[in-house]
Design a protein around this motif. Structure first.
Motif, short mmCIF file in Angstrom:
data_model
loop_
_atom_site.label_atom_id
_atom_site.label_comp_id
_atom_site.label_asym_id
_atom_site.label_seq_id
_atom_site.Cartn_x
_atom_site.Cartn_y
_atom_site.Cartn_z
N VAL A 1 0.84 -1.20 0.00
CA VAL A 1 0.00 0.00 0.00
C VAL A 1 0.88 1.26 0.00
N GLU A 2 2.00 1.20 0.70
CA GLU A 2 2.92 2.35 0.68
C GLU A 2 3.40 2.61 -0.75
N GLN A 3 3.72 1.54 -1.47
CA GLN A 3 4.17 1.69 -2.86
C GLN A 3 3.06 2.29 -3.72
N ALA A 4 1.82 1.77 -3.51
CA ALA A 4 0.69 2.26 -4.32
C ALA A 4 0.42 3.73 -4.02
N LEU A 5 0.54 4.10 -2.75
CA LEU A 5 0.30 5.49 -2.35
C LEU A 5 1.34 6.41 -2.97
N TYR A 6 2.58 6.00 -2.92
CA TYR A 6 3.64 6.84 -3.48
C TYR A 6 3.51 6.97 -5.00
N ALA A 7 3.23 5.85 -5.67
CA ALA A 7 3.09 5.88 -7.13
C ALA A 7 1.91 6.78 -7.52
N SER A 8 0.80 6.64 -6.81
CA SER A 8 -0.40 7.43 -7.14
C SER A 8 -0.15 8.90 -6.87
N LYS A 9 0.65 9.18 -5.84
CA LYS A 9 0.98 10.57 -5.52
C LYS A 9 1.80 11.20 -6.66
N ILE A 10 2.75 10.46 -7.18
CA ILE A 10 3.53 10.98 -8.32
C ILE A 10 2.57 11.32 -9.46
N VAL A 11 1.59 10.43 -9.68
CA VAL A 11 0.65 10.66 -10.79
C VAL A 11 -0.20 11.91 -10.53
N SER A 12 -0.69 12.12 -9.30
CA SER A 12 -1.52 13.33 -9.10
C SER A 12 -0.71 14.61 -9.28
N TYR A 13 0.53 14.61 -8.86
CA TYR A 13 1.36 15.81 -9.06
C TYR A 13 1.66 16.00 -10.55
N THR A 14 1.82 14.88 -11.25
CA THR A 14 2.02 14.97 -12.70
C THR A 14 0.83 15.68 -13.34
N GLN A 15 -0.38 15.30 -12.91
CA GLN A 15 -1.59 15.91 -13.48
C GLN A 15 -1.70 17.39 -13.09
N GLY A 16 -1.44 17.71 -11.83
CA GLY A 16 -1.53 19.09 -11.38
C GLY A 16 -0.53 19.99 -12.10
N PHE A 17 0.71 19.51 -12.23
CA PHE A 17 1.72 20.32 -12.92
C PHE A 17 1.42 20.44 -14.41
N HIS A 18 0.81 19.41 -14.98
CA HIS A 18 0.39 19.51 -16.37
C HIS A 18 -0.65 20.64 -16.51
N GLN A 19 -1.59 20.68 -15.56
CA GLN A 19 -2.62 21.72 -15.62
C GLN A 19 -1.98 23.11 -15.50
N ILE A 20 -1.00 23.26 -14.64
CA ILE A 20 -0.35 24.57 -14.51
C ILE A 20 0.39 24.93 -15.80
N ARG A 21 1.05 23.92 -16.39
CA ARG A 21 1.78 24.19 -17.64
C ARG A 21 0.81 24.66 -18.73
N VAL A 22 -0.33 23.97 -18.86
CA VAL A 22 -1.28 24.34 -19.92
C VAL A 22 -1.92 25.70 -19.60
N GLY A 23 -2.24 25.95 -18.32
CA GLY A 23 -2.78 27.26 -17.93
C GLY A 23 -1.79 28.35 -18.29
N SER A 24 -0.54 28.12 -17.98
CA SER A 24 0.51 29.09 -18.25
C SER A 24 0.63 29.38 -19.75
N GLU A 25 0.56 28.31 -20.56
CA GLU A 25 0.64 28.51 -22.02
C GLU A 25 -0.60 29.23 -22.53
N THR A 26 -1.76 28.85 -22.00
CA THR A 26 -3.02 29.43 -22.50
C THR A 26 -3.08 30.93 -22.21
N TYR A 27 -2.65 31.31 -21.02
CA TYR A 27 -2.78 32.72 -20.62
C TYR A 27 -1.48 33.50 -20.74
N GLY A 28 -0.42 32.85 -21.25
CA GLY A 28 0.85 33.54 -21.46
C GLY A 28 1.51 33.99 -20.16
N TRP A 29 1.48 33.13 -19.15
CA TRP A 29 1.99 33.51 -17.84
C TRP A 29 3.49 33.24 -17.64
#
Ligand code: NBP
Length: 478
Positions: free
Chosen positions: A323-351
């Motif tokens: 479960v520790e492994q699953a939690l850590y792996a899933s955490k990497i994935v959620s941060y991947t998604q959040g940072f992707h959203q920031i990257r796209v927001g930044s590109e969309t609005y020229g930030w």
């Protein structure tokens, strides 16, 4: 002496921020719509530093050195607009209005534009860390002009949380709505982190058969490793707490219906608008929503599930490691998604947002503070154009090492009827990114069949349509 900074809106967040500035040696003008709060603040905490209380908006503005720097810490939404309407006529070009409330970034963009026309800088600022953070050092995410940040930044650096290396957890995120956008995604990631931790708890309780106290100890030990974070730490505290009235574990006497104030929901709404897949964050928002639909849950109590006994002691310990492994792996994935959203927001609005700098300001003060953020910062510092956090070599290796246990946990949860929407959605995202071919090709065929929506081919450029109702020959559609 004039005040270097002012705070208007002296409920818990504003009072604590004002005290933080004063404790750090700044002269702070303080103001609130209801003057009793201003008086109470100065009466109770006046000896902590230099406060200049003001009862009217005019006195407040007059108390500030120029260019004026005033922080609004009032209720988000219409109250913020009302306060801006009140103060704007009293200000002069070059003054800086800082909104530290939880504003929607679209509102911040509008307010910045309106005030810019008057020559006034508007700095929409994400502030994370709750009451304690506001007093002892929050993580601060200001958006606005570089000129405004030059005047404001040094003051914010004094009150911000400090990371282990001593760096203040504040940086100029980017123009107009960038700061509030990043704060919004921070909260979305916070929802995902909390959901994943909750699923780990659920599995340890239902599958491993652990008591809340045992799970608390498990989290404490995880907190000494790569999962070291504020949320894991407080989870261990909550789980070991015993309810006074019943002498039962606190977690067993709390109604299992999670609430939300809305910033997680905004993250998902905006992700849909931007076309960014954030299923981990979305599942976390939906899991809270589902928990609150008690009528739905009551009506479903007779739905059959699998029969499975809890694991034996040795098996349980091995499962907890998985479960520790699953939690850590899933955490990497959620941060991947959040940072992707920031990257796209930044590109969309020229930030022009520096993703490594965002990870750096989340290292202390905020709710998602974690040792892990140093790793993310290092990944973006090494490769600022990194398309996906998962493709960083270090994270690829770590998630690769975790993936078999992660699969075992998701499969085991399904076989035993324990819902793990966060772990499962994270794994599906991971496998979708890995896949050589996705069934989206079939989806395109269906769309072309019923709606002549056309498709692209793997072997030739252009758009094509098949005459499904006719002889099924292919024609150009561009
Ligand atoms: P509240 O969100 O409860 O707002 C209360 C303050 O707003 C009081 O000072 C009140 O004045 C003032 N206010 C209102 Br309501 N309507 C007003 C109006 N029309 N004109 C002038 N003032 C008005 O305070 P809070 O809980 O301290 O939060 C402040 C901000 O910080 C919010 O935007 C909130 O979302 C955000 N926040 C952030 C965190 C975090 O962790 N970052 C935590 C909590 C809150 P009154 O005293 O005269 O009624």
């Amino acid at each position: 002496d004039k005040a270097q900074i002012g705070v208007t809106g002296l409920a818990v967040m504003g009072s604590n921020l004002a005290r933080n500035f004063a404790r750090n040696g700044l002269t702070v003008a303080v103001h609130n719509r209801t003057a009793a709060r201003t008086r109470a603040l100065v009466e109770e905490f006046g000896d902590e530093g230099a406060f200049v209380p003001a009862e009217s908006a005019e006195d407040f503005v007059a108390a500030l050195e120029r260019p004026r720097r005033l922080i609004l810490m009032v209720k988000a939404g219409e109250p913020t607009d009302a306060v801006i309407r009140e103060f704007a006529p009293l200000l002069e070009p070059g003054d800086v209005v800082i909104d530290g409330g939880n504003a929607h970034f679209a509102d911040t963009r509008r307010r910045e534009r309106e005030l810019r026309e008057l020559g006034i800088h508007f700095v929409g600022t994400g502030v994370s860390g709750g009451e304690e953070g506001a007093l002892h050092g929050p993580s601060i995410m200001p958006g606005g002009s570089a000129e405004a940040y030059a005047s404001l930044g040094p003051l914010l650096e004094r009150i911000a949380a400090k990371a282990k290396d001593g760096a203040p957890c504040v940086t100029h995120i980017g123009p107009d709505g960038a700061g509030h956008f990043v704060k919004m995604v921070h909260n979305g990631i916070e929802y995902a982190d909390m959901q994943l931790i909750a699923e780990a708890y659920h599995l340890l309780r239902s599958v491993a058969g652990y008591s809340p106290e045992q799970i608390s100890r498990t989290f404490r030990s995880w907190n000494t490793g790569r999962l070291d974070s504020y949320l894991i730490e407080i989870t261990a505290e909550v789980l070991s707490h015993i309810d006074d009235a019943t002498d039962e574990p606190f977690v067993d006497v709390v109604a299992d219906e999670a609430e939300q104030k809305g910033t997680g929901r905004w993250t998902v709404q905006i992700a849909l608008d931007l076309g960014v897949p954030v299923p981990g964050i979305a599942e976390a928002v939906f899991a809270r929503s589902l928990s609150g639909h008690t009528e739905l849950r009551r009506a479903s109590g007779e739905l059959p599930g699998p029969a499975a006994a809890p694991l034996g002691e040795a098996e349980a310990a091995a499962f907890a490691d998985q479960v520790e492994q699953a939690l850590y792996a899933s955490k990497i994935v959620s941060y991947t998604q959040g940072f992707h959203q920031i990257r796209v927001g930044s590109e969309t609005y020229g930030w022009g947002i520096d993703l490594g700098a965002v990870a750096a300001v989340w290292r202390a003060g905020c709710i998602i503070r974690a040792a892990f953020l140093d790793r993310i910062r290092a990944a973006y510092d090494a490769e600022p154009g990194l398309v996906s956090l998962l493709s960083d070599k270090g994270f690829t290796e770590e998630i690769g090492a975790a993936q078999e246990d992660w699969r075992a946990v998701v499969a085991g949860a399904a076989l035993r009827g324990v819902p793990t929407p966060g772990f499962s959605a994270a794994l599906a995202y991971y496998d979708a990114l890995r896949a050589q071919r996705l069934p989206a090709a079939l989806t395109q065929g269906q769309r072309d069949f019923f709606g002549a929506h056309s498709y692209r081919r793997t072997d030739r450029e252009g758009a094509f349509h098949t005459l499904w109702g006719g002889d099924r020959s292919e024609v150009r559609a561009d």
